[in-house]
Design an enzyme around this catalytic site. Structure first.
Site, PDB file in Angstrom:
ATOM      1  CE  LYS A 182      -2.042  -1.103   3.875  1.00 33.35           C
ATOM      2  NZ  LYS A 182      -1.349  -2.387   4.139  1.00 33.35           N
ATOM      3  NE  ARG A 240       6.339  -0.504  10.507  1.00 31.17           N
ATOM      4  CZ  ARG A 240       5.199  -0.486   9.825  1.00 31.17           C
ATOM      5  NH1 ARG A 240       5.145   0.111   8.643  1.00 31.17           N
ATOM      6  NH2 ARG A 240       4.125  -1.059  10.312  1.00 31.17           N
ATOM      7  NE  ARG A 242       2.090  -4.843  11.366  1.00 31.51           N
ATOM      8  CZ  ARG A 242       3.127  -4.839  10.522  1.00 31.51           C
ATOM      9  NH1 ARG A 242       4.222  -5.490  10.814  1.00 31.51           N
ATOM     10  NH2 ARG A 242       3.048  -4.162   9.401  1.00 31.51           N
TER      11      ARG A 242
HETATM   12  P1  ADP Z   1       2.180  -1.861   3.231  1.00 30.66           P
HETATM   13  O1  ADP Z   1       2.177  -0.359   3.241  1.00 30.66           O
HETATM   14  O2  ADP Z   1       0.987  -2.432   2.530  1.00 30.66           O
HETATM   15  O3  ADP Z   1       2.383  -2.454   4.588  1.00 30.66           O
HETATM   16  P2  ADP Z   1       4.761  -1.586   1.870  1.00 30.66           P
HETATM   17  O4  ADP Z   1       4.463  -0.722   0.695  1.00 30.66           O
HETATM   18  O5  ADP Z   1       5.506  -1.002   2.982  1.00 30.66           O
HETATM   19  O6  ADP Z   1       3.421  -2.323   2.363  1.00 30.66           O
HETATM   20  O7  ADP Z   1       5.559  -2.860   1.311  1.00 30.66           O
HETATM   21  C1  ADP Z   1       5.981  -3.904   2.177  1.00 30.66           C
HETATM   22  C2  ADP Z   1       7.370  -4.389   1.748  1.00 30.66           C
HETATM   23  O8  ADP Z   1       7.272  -5.088   0.502  1.00 30.66           O
HETATM   24  C3  ADP Z   1       8.388  -3.284   1.519  1.00 30.66           C
HETATM   25  O9  ADP Z   1       9.648  -3.780   1.907  1.00 30.66           O
HETATM   26  C4  ADP Z   1       8.340  -3.049   0.014  1.00 30.66           C
HETATM   27  O10 ADP Z   1       9.584  -2.568  -0.493  1.00 30.66           O
HETATM   28  C5  ADP Z   1       8.039  -4.433  -0.513  1.00 30.66           C
HETATM   29  N1  ADP Z   1       7.177  -4.432  -1.715  1.00 30.66           N
HETATM   30  C6  ADP Z   1       6.150  -3.594  -2.009  1.00 30.66           C
HETATM   31  N2  ADP Z   1       5.568  -3.923  -3.181  1.00 30.66           N
HETATM   32  C7  ADP Z   1       6.242  -5.019  -3.637  1.00 30.66           C
HETATM   33  C8  ADP Z   1       6.131  -5.848  -4.816  1.00 30.66           C
HETATM   34  N3  ADP Z   1       5.192  -5.621  -5.738  1.00 30.66           N
HETATM   35  N4  ADP Z   1       6.973  -6.873  -4.939  1.00 30.66           N
HETATM   36  C9  ADP Z   1       7.924  -7.124  -3.984  1.00 30.66           C
HETATM   37  N5  ADP Z   1       8.093  -6.382  -2.871  1.00 30.66           N
HETATM   38  C10 ADP Z   1       7.262  -5.351  -2.688  1.00 30.66           C
HETATM   39  P1  ADP Z   2       1.150  -1.874   7.690  1.00 30.02           P
HETATM   40  O1  ADP Z   2       0.358  -1.344   6.556  1.00 30.02           O
HETATM   41  O2  ADP Z   2       2.531  -2.208   7.322  1.00 30.02           O
HETATM   42  O3  ADP Z   2       0.436  -2.911   8.457  1.00 30.02           O
HETATM   43  P2  ADP Z   2       0.882   0.687   9.070  1.00 30.02           P
HETATM   44  O4  ADP Z   2       2.098   1.507   8.950  1.00 30.02           O
HETATM   45  O5  ADP Z   2      -0.303   1.038   8.260  1.00 30.02           O
HETATM   46  O6  ADP Z   2       1.338  -0.797   8.833  1.00 30.02           O
HETATM   47  O7  ADP Z   2       0.408   0.629  10.586  1.00 30.02           O
HETATM   48  C1  ADP Z   2       1.301   0.340  11.634  1.00 30.02           C
HETATM   49  C2  ADP Z   2       0.545   0.264  12.946  1.00 30.02           C
HETATM   50  O8  ADP Z   2      -0.071   1.538  13.223  1.00 30.02           O
HETATM   51  C3  ADP Z   2      -0.611  -0.724  12.986  1.00 30.02           C
HETATM   52  O9  ADP Z   2      -0.182  -2.035  13.325  1.00 30.02           O
HETATM   53  C4  ADP Z   2      -1.498  -0.108  14.076  1.00 30.02           C
HETATM   54  O10 ADP Z   2      -0.974  -0.353  15.370  1.00 30.02           O
HETATM   55  C5  ADP Z   2      -1.344   1.379  13.811  1.00 30.02           C
HETATM   56  N1  ADP Z   2      -2.373   1.872  12.870  1.00 30.02           N
HETATM   57  C6  ADP Z   2      -2.167   2.420  11.633  1.00 30.02           C
HETATM   58  N2  ADP Z   2      -3.336   2.742  11.055  1.00 30.02           N
HETATM   59  C7  ADP Z   2      -4.309   2.397  11.934  1.00 30.02           C
HETATM   60  C8  ADP Z   2      -5.728   2.443  11.922  1.00 30.02           C
HETATM   61  N3  ADP Z   2      -6.399   2.937  10.862  1.00 30.02           N
HETATM   62  N4  ADP Z   2      -6.392   1.998  13.003  1.00 30.02           N
HETATM   63  C9  ADP Z   2      -5.755   1.512  14.070  1.00 30.02           C
HETATM   64  N5  ADP Z   2      -4.420   1.404  14.149  1.00 30.02           N
HETATM   65  C10 ADP Z   2      -3.686   1.844  13.100  1.00 30.02           C
END
Ligand code: ADP
Ligand code: ADP
Ligand code: ZN
Length: 213
Positions: A13, A159, A170
């Site tokens: 995302k 992280r 998660r």
């Molecule tokens: P989210 O915001 O949904 O948690 P991220 O954008 O941070 O996900 O992506 C999670 C991890 O996967 C990061 O290390 C990112 O560089 C990697 N990543 C994102 N998109 C892809 C893809 N299409 N293929 C492989 N790795 C990806």
């Molecule tokens: P990812 O997409 O990689 O799971 P985020 O960076 O979106 O992680 O979120 C990291 C953490 O921040 C979540 O595990 C949660 O603790 C908190 N968080 C983020 N967005 C929300 C939300 N909309 N509601 C509740 N907690 C949130």
């Protein structure tokens, strides 16, 4: 364009949101980034969120709703917005509808990025972040210089919630509390699912095709 980017942790995302924000010139609003910035700055909000984030739990809905309401009222959201990481529960989705009704900005698309669990674990385990919001992957999207952010030269870090136990927690929280939103938005007729398993540029091209239609 008023868009929600939806998907499990690690689906890509944040990565796609950064590219889309540049391409369509709309602000990227990531609740995770906002919360982490508050943690770094040691604000009251950051302190309240920390215990939940460290455990891989969701921060209480009331905390998030205020953040989103204020952020969507800022002038840069006039042209649209790209929400990333919000909503994550049904009460958050209901609150979002209420806020958007008030400012007459209906959601147009909820873009669901679909990636299987085994791939999510690999993506999250190799993720490295920069405090500027950039994210990398040690194998799939490495920075030019090991451990250094391409965008700002900052030092990359892993992280705490990208370690094994928190990752599993998660994914469980996602299944229990967030996944039901797929049905919620499907019933509203605004859900579009994209296959998130291709490489970053392939997924980006698919999303742009979809949005341009
Ligand atoms: P989210 O915001 O949904 O948690 P991220 O954008 O941070 O996900 O992506 C999670 C991890 O996967 C990061 O290390 C990112 O560089 C990697 N990543 C994102 N998109 C892809 C893809 N299409 N293929 C492989 N790795 C990806
Ligand atoms: P990812 O997409 O990689 O799971 P985020 O960076 O979106 O992680 O979120 C990291 C953490 O921040 C979540 O595990 C949660 O603790 C908190 N968080 C983020 N967005 C929300 C939300 N909309 N509601 C509740 N907690 C949130
Ligand atoms: Zn950086």
């Amino acid at each position: 364009m008023n868009i929600v980017l939806f998907g499990p942790p690690g689906a890509g995302k944040g990565t796609q949101a950064k590219k889309l924000a540049g391409h369509y010139k709309i602000p990227h609003i990531s609740t995770g980034d906002i919360l982490r910035a508050n943690l770094r700055e040691g604000t009251e909000l950051g302190l309240a969120a920390k215990e939940y984030m460290d455990k891989g739990e969701l921060v209480p809905d009331e905390v998030l709703i205020g953040i989103i309401k204020n952020r969507l009222a800022e002038p840069d959201c006039q042209v649209g917005f790209l929400l990333d990481g919000y909503p994550r529960t049904i009460p958050q989705a209901d609150a979002l509808s209420g806020i958007l009704d008030e400012i007459s900005k209906p959601l147009e698309v909820v873009l669901n990025i679909d990636v299987p669990d085994n791939e999510l674990v690999i993506r999250l385990g190799g993720r490295r972040m920069c405090s500027c919001g950039a994210s990398y992957h040690i194998k799939f999207n490495p920075p030019e210089m090991d451990g250094i952010c391409d965008t700002c030269g900052g030092t990359l870090y892993q992280r705490d919630d990208d370690k094994d136990d928190a990752i599993r927690q998660r994914l469980k929280v996602y299944q229990e509390q967030t996944q039901p939103l797929i049905d919620y938005y499907n019933r509203m007729g605004i859900l579009v699912t994209v296959d998130g398993t291709g490489d970053i540029d392939e997924v980006f091209a698919d999303i742009c095709d979809m949005l341009d239609k």
